[in-house]
Structures are given as structure tokens and as C-alpha cells.
Write a protein that holds these residues in place. Structure first.
Motif, PDB file in Angstrom:
ATOM      1  N   ALA A 101      25.471  28.696  39.159  1.00  0.00           N
ATOM      2  CA  ALA A 101      26.180  28.327  40.386  1.00  0.00           C
ATOM      3  C   ALA A 101      25.198  28.191  41.535  1.00  0.00           C
ATOM      4  O   ALA A 101      24.022  28.546  41.423  1.00  0.00           O
ATOM      5  N   VAL A 149      35.465  20.811  40.811  1.00  0.00           N
ATOM      6  CA  VAL A 149      35.551  20.925  39.351  1.00  0.00           C
ATOM      7  C   VAL A 149      35.361  19.519  38.750  1.00  0.00           C
ATOM      8  O   VAL A 149      36.207  19.002  38.026  1.00  0.00           O
ATOM      9  N   THR A 193      35.969  29.294  43.817  1.00  0.00           N
ATOM     10  CA  THR A 193      34.629  29.218  44.403  1.00  0.00           C
ATOM     11  C   THR A 193      33.566  29.432  43.339  1.00  0.00           C
ATOM     12  O   THR A 193      32.550  28.720  43.288  1.00  0.00           O
ATOM     13  N   TYR A 194      33.796  30.439  42.487  1.00  0.00           N
ATOM     14  CA  TYR A 194      32.894  30.702  41.360  1.00  0.00           C
ATOM     15  C   TYR A 194      33.744  31.011  40.135  1.00  0.00           C
ATOM     16  O   TYR A 194      34.921  31.362  40.236  1.00  0.00           O
ATOM     17  N   TYR A 195      33.125  30.911  38.961  1.00  0.00           N
ATOM     18  CA  TYR A 195      33.822  31.151  37.712  1.00  0.00           C
ATOM     19  C   TYR A 195      33.494  32.561  37.222  1.00  0.00           C
ATOM     20  O   TYR A 195      32.638  32.768  36.376  1.00  0.00           O
ATOM     21  N   ASN A 214      29.036  33.041  38.322  1.00  0.00           N
ATOM     22  CA  ASN A 214      28.486  32.513  37.074  1.00  0.00           C
ATOM     23  C   ASN A 214      27.055  32.022  37.254  1.00  0.00           C
ATOM     24  O   ASN A 214      26.702  31.428  38.274  1.00  0.00           O
ATOM     25  N   CYS A 230      42.075  29.377  35.407  1.00  0.00           N
ATOM     26  CA  CYS A 230      41.318  28.948  34.228  1.00  0.00           C
ATOM     27  C   CYS A 230      42.115  29.080  32.937  1.00  0.00           C
ATOM     28  O   CYS A 230      41.728  28.521  31.905  1.00  0.00           O
ATOM     29  N   THR A 290      28.222  20.669  36.914  1.00  0.00           N
ATOM     30  CA  THR A 290      29.575  20.739  37.473  1.00  0.00           C
ATOM     31  C   THR A 290      29.516  21.103  38.948  1.00  0.00           C
ATOM     32  O   THR A 290      28.853  22.067  39.322  1.00  0.00           O
ATOM     33  N   HIS A 291      30.225  20.341  39.759  1.00  0.00           N
ATOM     34  CA  HIS A 291      30.433  20.720  41.154  1.00  0.00           C
ATOM     35  C   HIS A 291      31.639  21.648  41.192  1.00  0.00           C
ATOM     36  O   HIS A 291      32.756  21.249  40.848  1.00  0.00           O
ATOM     37  N   VAL A 292      31.405  22.891  41.572  1.00  0.00           N
ATOM     38  CA  VAL A 292      32.438  23.916  41.445  1.00  0.00           C
ATOM     39  C   VAL A 292      33.636  23.626  42.340  1.00  0.00           C
ATOM     40  O   VAL A 292      34.792  23.720  41.901  1.00  0.00           O
ATOM     41  N   PHE A 347      37.344  32.625  41.450  1.00  0.00           N
ATOM     42  CA  PHE A 347      37.774  31.242  41.193  1.00  0.00           C
ATOM     43  C   PHE A 347      38.692  30.767  42.318  1.00  0.00           C
ATOM     44  O   PHE A 347      39.541  31.527  42.779  1.00  0.00           O
ATOM     45  N   HIS A 403      32.454  25.190  31.756  1.00  0.00           N
ATOM     46  CA  HIS A 403      31.867  26.095  32.740  1.00  0.00           C
ATOM     47  C   HIS A 403      32.732  27.342  32.973  1.00  0.00           C
ATOM     48  O   HIS A 403      32.221  28.397  33.361  1.00  0.00           O
TER      49      HIS A 403
END
Length: 474
Positions: free
Chosen positions: A421, A114, A395-397, A418, A324, A109-111, A393, A290
Motif C-alpha cells: 500500500a 479499487v 482505505t487499506y486492506y 497491507n 471484502c 491496484t489503486h486502493v 477498508f 489484493h
């Protein structure tokens, strides 16, 4: 006929030239010799990961039903299907292989966007690479063109596609696929630009599957590959596409982007050939959405650190980013009772309960006997979500788990970034181990090792035709 004016939020300064033209030039001029070694190595690992997932997915009933349908329409062809005793015509093989790569929701996955860009790029370069007798090096260059284009196009929307219910993996993947197919066909810059314009009328992908675990998400990247290959073929023969498929008044962002979002136009082309989105794509450690991975890791850390058993858990709070919630937390009653493997993959409650009960979340946790296990479902009932004000989020999960034990303790663990990443990437050894585990579900060990070697030497002597042959049971 009067036309309504579709508008996307406009930047203060418009792009100096059509985005499609800039991406076409980059795709045409990209030379693997100019790509940093770290980017090339990462590209090979992501292709390896995708093809391994395809092998694992080939054993599932949903894959056999899909192959039966596609083969029934298309008949036999020369292009092998991953992990299955079948070969199909060009576009049908791309569709089936894209389905397999995305079928377990275990792919990268490209964060920022998404988007699962690899799931449409790999079937495209495998099919087109075989058709045109491409070298492994040309195949890698085409793959990178697809990734760099699709990732940027998706990221520029800043979540706007998802808010309107569109799935960028399919809807945006078509543009990357068109670039990759065109590159391998030796198309000119002008033809590559037209291919993207044609692809605009083929872009599709709905998130409606989230409501009931429908299988349609699995088909999105393969369909994007089919559409991209078709768009490139049309453009090569002189078929004209719109010059501004992205920024036009009825372009991608005007029609498909949420109008409360600001489109970050420079992202579409900024740093092409210098700043590599390939290095911002995360490989999944879990076969689940993800968005829930950090919560799985947090639950695992608490279980391991405190020796927790299910009976020790009185209640659990899962802290997750607001963006999310609609995907993996609601409706909460349904998330606590997944009725299919897909619903299980998109449930915060089931992820945490599985880890606390079994100490793992693997493909085995997607079997019916796992997601209907009364002990796990009892834990699901003790889990609730809360919006995390400190989430990183999109940027990151991020994720945090707070457990109140039956003994009166409050235990908490947070994963701000996460695992998998860009700043916490899985190592090459972890990705290879994941491939071997997935490949073992279909291939004999010796054949799996030969396939691994062929994929990891695509920048050397191996070719997409050789890789396809090793992955097929036909």
C-alpha cells in the motif's frame, strides 16, 4: 418517448465546470518536467511491473487461446504482443497486451478506487506511442494522465460501482485510456473532452466472473484500451461526445453508481498536478486479489514465528473487512474448494491454507496440482472468516489471522495496512526482483535485462517502440 430520470446522489455544490473538461485540460497541459522525480520514478516501476506480469502470463493456456481468437479475427499487424511470437493491428495488440497484464491478477491496484488502472493505461500508451512515434517522456506523461484521471473517477464512487456488480478496471479504465490515447495523438482540449464523452457509451465490465472463475475479468482492461483508443480517434475527427459524461443525468455515476452512495465529486479533479494518485497505487507482492494479501502476510508471520506445521493447526479465524466478504469469502463452500486458478486467487481460505502448508503463495500455487492438493484443502476446511470491526477498508486492506493450535494455544497476528500500500510500498529493489522473476518465465536473462533498462530509461533515450521490440518474441 418518455425517459426515466436516472439520478446519482448530488453534492451540495456542483463542479464549476464539466469534469471532462478539467481532466482534458490537465492531460493537454501536463509536462513531465513539472512532475516530481519521485512520481516519475514510481511510474516507471509500475510500467515495469505490468510488463513483467505480461511476460509471465504469456506462457499460460488462457493467453494462447485468447491470442488465437484475436489473431483469427484481426490477422497480422505491426504491433508486437508481449512475450509471444505475434504482432497484431493497433487495437488488437492493445487488447491482447491488456489481457496479458491483467491475466494473472498480479498487477497493481489503486486502493481508493479499487481499480487496476495501469492494466489499461500501459497497453494504450504502448500502442499509441508506437503509432505516433512518441518519445519515452511523452509516453510517461500520457501514462500519468491516464492514471490520474481513472484513479480519481473510480475513487469518487466510494465503492458504489462494485456494490452494483460493475468492474471499474474496465468500466472506468476506458476514460483513462481515452485521455492517454488523445494525449499521444496531440489532441486539443476540446477533443479530449469529447473523447471522454464518447467513452461513456463504451464503458463496461461485470463482476459476474466471481461466481465461477470465468476468464472475462482478464479481458476488461484490454477492452477498455481498445475503446479508449477508438473514442480518441473519433473525437479527433470531429465526432461529438456528451459534455458531461460523469455528472450528467445519464452519466457514469447516475447509471453505474450505487444510489445509496454519496459521490465525492471533488475527488475527480482535486489536486491535479499537485497531489499524485500515482503514489497511492500498490504493487502486489502476491498473485492474488489484493483483498487477501494482509491475511497471507499474517499467516506467514505466525508460521515463521511459531514453526507451525499443518498438523499443528486446529482452526483458523480470518478477520476481514465487511466490504471484502462478497468477493473473497463467499460462498464459503466454494472458497474452500477452488475449481480454477482464478477462484484460488479470490479465496481467503486458499490463501491462508497455502501459506500455512507451503510457506508461500506464488504463481506455482495457481497450478491445478496446487489448488487440488488434499493437504491444503484439509486446511481450508479448518478456516472460517469473520467480519473485522477494526478494518481500515477501503482505505487499506486489513487482515488478522487467529490460529488455535492442537496444543491448546491461541496465536494471532494483525496487518492493519497491507504490504504494498502507499504507506507500505514495495521498494524499487523488490519490484525489480519481481520483474526479473516474471520475465524469466519467457525471456533469456540478457534480453530481460535489456528490457528492464529500456523501461527504466523511458524518461531518457528509450522509446515505447524499443520496449515493445525487446518484450516480443516475434
Amino acid at each position: 418517448m418518455a425517459l426515466a430520470q436516472a439520478t446519482a446522489p448530488q453534492p451540495e455544490t456542483a463542479p464549476s465546470e464539466p469534469i471532462a473538461r478539467t481532466l482534458a485540460r490537465f492531460t493537454r497541459e501536463l509536462a513531465l518536467d513539472d512532475v516530481p522525480e519521485a512520481v516519475v520514478e514510481r511510474a516507471k516501476l509500475h510500467i515495469l511491473d505490468a510488463l513483467g506480469i505480461g511476460l509471465a502470463a504469456s506462457r499460460y493456456d488462457f493467453s494462447h487461446k485468447t491470442l488465437t481468437a484475436i489473431h483469427g479475427l484481426a490477422g497480422d499487424g505491426p504491433y508486437p504482443v508481449i512475450g509471444m511470437p505475434a504482432a497484431l493491428p493497433l487495437r488488437d495488440a492493445a487488447q491482447m497486451n491488456g489481457f496479458l497484464i491483467h491475466g494473472l491478477d498480479y498487477d497493481d491496484t489503486h486502493v481508493g478506487g479499487v481499480i487496476h488502472a495501469t492494466a489499461s493505461a500501459v497497453p494504450t500508451v504502448m500502442a499509441a506511442g508506437q503509432r505516433h512515434g512518441a518519445s519515452g517522456r511523452e509516453t510517461l506523461a500520457a501514462y500519468l494522465a491516464a492514471i490520474e484521471g481513472a484513479a480519481r473517477i473510480a475513487a469518487a464512487a466510494q465503492g458504489g460501482f462494485h456494490r452494483l456488480g460493475f468492474h471499474p478496471t474496465g468500466m472506468v479504465g476506458v476514460f483513462g485510456a481515452a485521455l492517454a490515447a488523445g494525449r499521444l495523438a496531440g489532441m486539443t482540449e476540446a477533443q479530449l473532452a469529447h473523447a471522454q464523452g464518447i467513452a461513456l457509451s463504451m464503458a463496461s465490465g461485470s463482476l459476474q466472473f466471481l461466481d465461477d472463475g470465468a476468464w472475462t475479468k482478464r479481458m476488461h482492461p484490454g477492452w477498455a484500451s481498445v475503446a479508449g483508443i477508438s473514442a480518441a480517434a473519433l473525437a479527433q475527427q470531429g465526432f461529438r461526445g456528451p459534455a458531461e459524461p460523469y455528472e450528467g443525468r445519464f452519466g457514469l455515476y447516475a447509471l453505474y453508481g450505487a444510489h445509496d452512495a454519496t459521490i465525492d465529486w471533488p475527488v475527480c479533479t482535486a489536486g491535479l498536478g499537485e497531489d499524485w494518485e500515482m503514489l497511492r497505487i500498490g504493487i502486489k507482492p502476491y498473485p492474488a486479489c489484493h483483498l487477501v494479501h494482509a491475511l497471507g502476510d499474517a499467516a506467514q508471520a505466525l508460521r515463521d514465528a511459531h514453526g507451525l506445521a499443518p498438523d499443528d493447526v486446529e482452526s483458523v479465524d480470518a478477520l476481514i473487512g465487511e466490504g471484502c466478504v462478497s468477493v473473497v469469502c463467499e460462498p464459503e463452500a466454494a472458497k474452500r474448494r477452488p475449481a480454477s486458478a482464478y477462484e484460488a486467487q479470490f479465496s481467503v481460505h486458499y490463501m491462508i491454507a497455502s501459506v500455512l502448508a507451503r510457506g508461500r503463495f506464488t504463481l506455482a500455487e495457481l497450478e491445478p496440482e496446487a489448488y487440488t492438493d488434499p493437504a491444503v484443502l484439509a486446511l481450508c476446511d479448518r478456516i472460517r472468516y469473520r467480519v473485522d470491526p477494526d478494518s481500515a477498508f477501503p482505505t487499506y486492506y486489513s487482515g488478522e489471522v487467529v490460529i488455535r493450535t492442537t496444543g491448546g494455544r491461541t496465536l494471532r497476528h494483525r496487518e492493519q495496512v497491507n504490504r504494498g500500500a502507499d504507506t507500505r510500498p514495495l521498494g524499487a529493489d523488490e519490484i525489480v526482483a519481481k520483474f526479473r522473476d516474471n520475465a524469466a518465465m519467457t525471456l533469456a536473462p540478457e534480453r530481460a535485462e535489456r528490457a528492464l533498462d529500456a523501461i527504466m530509461t523511458l524518461d531518457g533515450a528509450s522509446t515505447p517502440a524499443e520496449v515493445a521490440r525487446l518484450l516480443s518474441l516475434a
